[in-house]
Design a protein around this motif. Structure first.
Motif, PDB file in Angstrom:
ATOM      1  N   PRO A  65      62.023  40.654  28.167  1.00  0.00           N
ATOM      2  CA  PRO A  65      61.629  41.343  26.943  1.00  0.00           C
ATOM      3  C   PRO A  65      62.037  42.811  27.004  1.00  0.00           C
ATOM      4  N   ARG A  66      61.997  43.534  25.910  1.00  0.00           N
ATOM      5  CA  ARG A  66      62.288  44.960  25.936  1.00  0.00           C
ATOM      6  C   ARG A  66      61.163  45.739  26.601  1.00  0.00           C
ATOM      7  N   TYR A  67      59.941  45.264  26.382  1.00  0.00           N
ATOM      8  CA  TYR A  67      58.775  45.924  26.960  1.00  0.00           C
ATOM      9  C   TYR A  67      57.842  44.865  27.556  1.00  0.00           C
ATOM     10  N   LEU A  68      57.269  45.203  28.687  1.00  0.00           N
ATOM     11  CA  LEU A  68      56.208  44.370  29.220  1.00  0.00           C
ATOM     12  C   LEU A  68      55.178  45.232  29.922  1.00  0.00           C
ATOM     13  N   VAL A  69      53.937  44.860  29.723  1.00  0.00           N
ATOM     14  CA  VAL A  69      52.804  45.578  30.294  1.00  0.00           C
ATOM     15  C   VAL A  69      52.036  44.606  31.171  1.00  0.00           C
ATOM     16  N   LYS A  70      51.832  45.003  32.417  1.00  0.00           N
ATOM     17  CA  LYS A  70      51.149  44.140  33.367  1.00  0.00           C
ATOM     18  C   LYS A  70      50.047  44.904  34.086  1.00  0.00           C
ATOM     19  N   GLY A  71      49.062  44.182  34.500  1.00  0.00           N
ATOM     20  CA  GLY A  71      48.041  44.757  35.352  1.00  0.00           C
ATOM     21  C   GLY A  71      48.504  44.685  36.802  1.00  0.00           C
ATOM     22  N   GLN A  72      47.923  45.501  37.629  1.00  0.00           N
ATOM     23  CA  GLN A  72      48.305  45.476  39.049  1.00  0.00           C
ATOM     24  C   GLN A  72      48.010  44.093  39.629  1.00  0.00           C
ATOM     25  N   GLY A  73      48.962  43.595  40.376  1.00  0.00           N
ATOM     26  CA  GLY A  73      48.812  42.275  40.974  1.00  0.00           C
ATOM     27  C   GLY A  73      49.373  41.147  40.131  1.00  0.00           C
ATOM     28  N   GLN A  74      49.706  41.448  38.890  1.00  0.00           N
ATOM     29  CA  GLN A  74      50.250  40.394  38.023  1.00  0.00           C
ATOM     30  C   GLN A  74      51.750  40.219  38.251  1.00  0.00           C
ATOM     31  N   LYS A  75      52.229  39.064  37.853  1.00  0.00           N
ATOM     32  CA  LYS A  75      53.645  38.763  37.972  1.00  0.00           C
ATOM     33  C   LYS A  75      54.376  39.303  36.750  1.00  0.00           C
ATOM     34  N   GLY A 104      84.525  46.786  38.732  1.00  0.00           N
ATOM     35  CA  GLY A 104      84.906  47.170  37.380  1.00  0.00           C
ATOM     36  C   GLY A 104      83.799  47.899  36.644  1.00  0.00           C
ATOM     37  N   GLN A 105      84.086  48.223  35.412  1.00  0.00           N
ATOM     38  CA  GLN A 105      83.118  48.920  34.551  1.00  0.00           C
ATOM     39  C   GLN A 105      81.875  48.066  34.368  1.00  0.00           C
ATOM     40  N   LEU A 106      80.731  48.719  34.418  1.00  0.00           N
ATOM     41  CA  LEU A 106      79.475  48.025  34.182  1.00  0.00           C
ATOM     42  C   LEU A 106      79.109  48.113  32.708  1.00  0.00           C
ATOM     43  N   TYR A 107      78.684  47.000  32.170  1.00  0.00           N
ATOM     44  CA  TYR A 107      78.184  46.936  30.802  1.00  0.00           C
ATOM     45  C   TYR A 107      76.680  46.675  30.901  1.00  0.00           C
ATOM     46  N   PHE A 108      75.898  47.686  30.508  1.00  0.00           N
ATOM     47  CA  PHE A 108      74.457  47.601  30.647  1.00  0.00           C
ATOM     48  C   PHE A 108      73.796  47.020  29.408  1.00  0.00           C
ATOM     49  N   GLY A 109      72.660  46.366  29.638  1.00  0.00           N
ATOM     50  CA  GLY A 109      71.786  45.996  28.545  1.00  0.00           C
ATOM     51  C   GLY A 109      70.886  47.173  28.192  1.00  0.00           C
ATOM     52  N   GLU A 110      70.001  46.927  27.226  1.00  0.00           N
ATOM     53  CA  GLU A 110      69.090  47.987  26.783  1.00  0.00           C
ATOM     54  C   GLU A 110      67.953  48.206  27.779  1.00  0.00           C
ATOM     55  N   GLY A 111      67.752  47.248  28.657  1.00  0.00           N
ATOM     56  CA  GLY A 111      66.716  47.390  29.672  1.00  0.00           C
ATOM     57  C   GLY A 111      65.395  46.729  29.297  1.00  0.00           C
ATOM     58  N   SER A 112      64.609  46.456  30.303  1.00  0.00           N
ATOM     59  CA  SER A 112      63.231  45.982  30.130  1.00  0.00           C
ATOM     60  C   SER A 112      62.316  47.041  30.725  1.00  0.00           C
ATOM     61  N   LYS A 113      61.486  47.624  29.866  1.00  0.00           N
ATOM     62  CA  LYS A 113      60.593  48.689  30.349  1.00  0.00           C
ATOM     63  C   LYS A 113      59.284  48.086  30.798  1.00  0.00           C
ATOM     64  N   LEU A 114      59.018  48.207  32.079  1.00  0.00           N
ATOM     65  CA  LEU A 114      57.795  47.664  32.661  1.00  0.00           C
ATOM     66  C   LEU A 114      56.775  48.774  32.855  1.00  0.00           C
ATOM     67  N   THR A 115      55.583  48.541  32.359  1.00  0.00           N
ATOM     68  CA  THR A 115      54.468  49.441  32.598  1.00  0.00           C
ATOM     69  C   THR A 115      53.403  48.665  33.350  1.00  0.00           C
ATOM     70  N   VAL A 116      53.018  49.164  34.502  1.00  0.00           N
ATOM     71  CA  VAL A 116      51.965  48.527  35.294  1.00  0.00           C
ATOM     72  C   VAL A 116      50.728  49.413  35.229  1.00  0.00           C
ATOM     73  N   LEU A 117      49.680  48.852  34.652  1.00  0.00           N
ATOM     74  CA  LEU A 117      48.467  49.642  34.436  1.00  0.00           C
ATOM     75  C   LEU A 117      47.582  49.669  35.683  1.00  0.00           C
TER      76      LEU A 117
END
Lengths: 113, 113
Positions: A8-18, A100-113
């Motif tokens: 996903p573009r964003y995911l929020v997890k608690g500590q200890g979660q996968k 060769g040149q790297l083509y990046f995605g937009e990334g998945s931003k992980l926030t661990v609360l």
């Protein structure tokens, strides 16, 4: 527009979660990289694959990180037990060759609360 | 210590002006250099690569490499507001090259309209 698709573009997890992130590389690119970009803009190379085989990886002695790139399926990066320090932008990139040149995605931003 | 060091940390130029970004490597194994640009909320995109001594020009962008001093620069002429972004220098080595790139911490460029 990025042709490397990350979800996903964003995911929020608690500590200890996968936490699991997926990446579909650009069509025809056999090499896939995962990088971690922290809030200070530091890039940390995690692992790269060529045709499903690992080329190089960091010492994942914590064993909390695992990655795979199966054929005919999206690549994935999984953190078994998230920690606050894992909060970052996880970037997937693909390439025609390992040098060769790297083509990046937009990334998945992980926030661990 | 960062193996790839960038300067300045941030830079502001007027629209139409010249922006000059610098990058130095501390590792003589690093012989291949890339410039990537990252707009806010997006993944990095490759601007250009430079592997040989001298200048390489692509449109408004000119890269210069001095292998003896391991210094590479990027010059952007006729800067546009859309050039406002984070610019990363990245390097890879000769020996055992699996494509792993080492990134600097970036230069934030602001182009003032």
């Amino acid at each position: 527009n990025s042709k490397v698709i990350q979800t996903p573009r964003y995911l929020v997890k608690g500590q200890g979660q996968k936490a699991k992130m997926r990446c579909i590389p650009e069509k025809g690119h056999p090499v896939v990289f995962w990088y971690q970009q922290n809030k200070n803009n530091e890039f940390k190379f995690l692992i790269n694959f060529q045709n499903q085989e690992v080329l190089q990886q960091i010492d994942m002695t914590e064993k909390r990180f695992s990655a795979e790139c199966p054929s005919n399926s999206p690549c994935s990066l999984e953190i078994q037990s998230s920690e606050a320090g894992d909060s970052a932008l996880y970037l997937c990139a693909s390439s025609l060759s390992s040098t060769g040149q790297l083509y990046f995605g937009e990334g998945s931003k992980l926030t661990v609360l | 210590q960062q193996k790839v060091q960038q300067s300045p940390e941030s830079l502001s130029v007027p629209e139409g002006g010249m922006a000059s970004l610098n990058c130095t490597s501390s590792d003589r194994n690093f012989q291949y250099f890339w410039w990537y640009r990252q707009h806010s909320g997006e993944g990095p995109k490759a601007l250009m690569s430079i592997f040989s001594d001298g200048d390489k020009k692509e449109g408004r962008f000119t890269a210069h490499l001095n292998k003896a001093s391991l210094h590479v620069s990027l010059h952007i002429r006729d800067s546009q507001p859309s050039d406002s972004a984070l610019y990363f220098c990245a390097a890879s080595g000769l020996t055992g090259n699996t494509g792993k790139l080492i990134f600097g911490l970036g230069t934030t460029l602001q182009v003032q309209p």
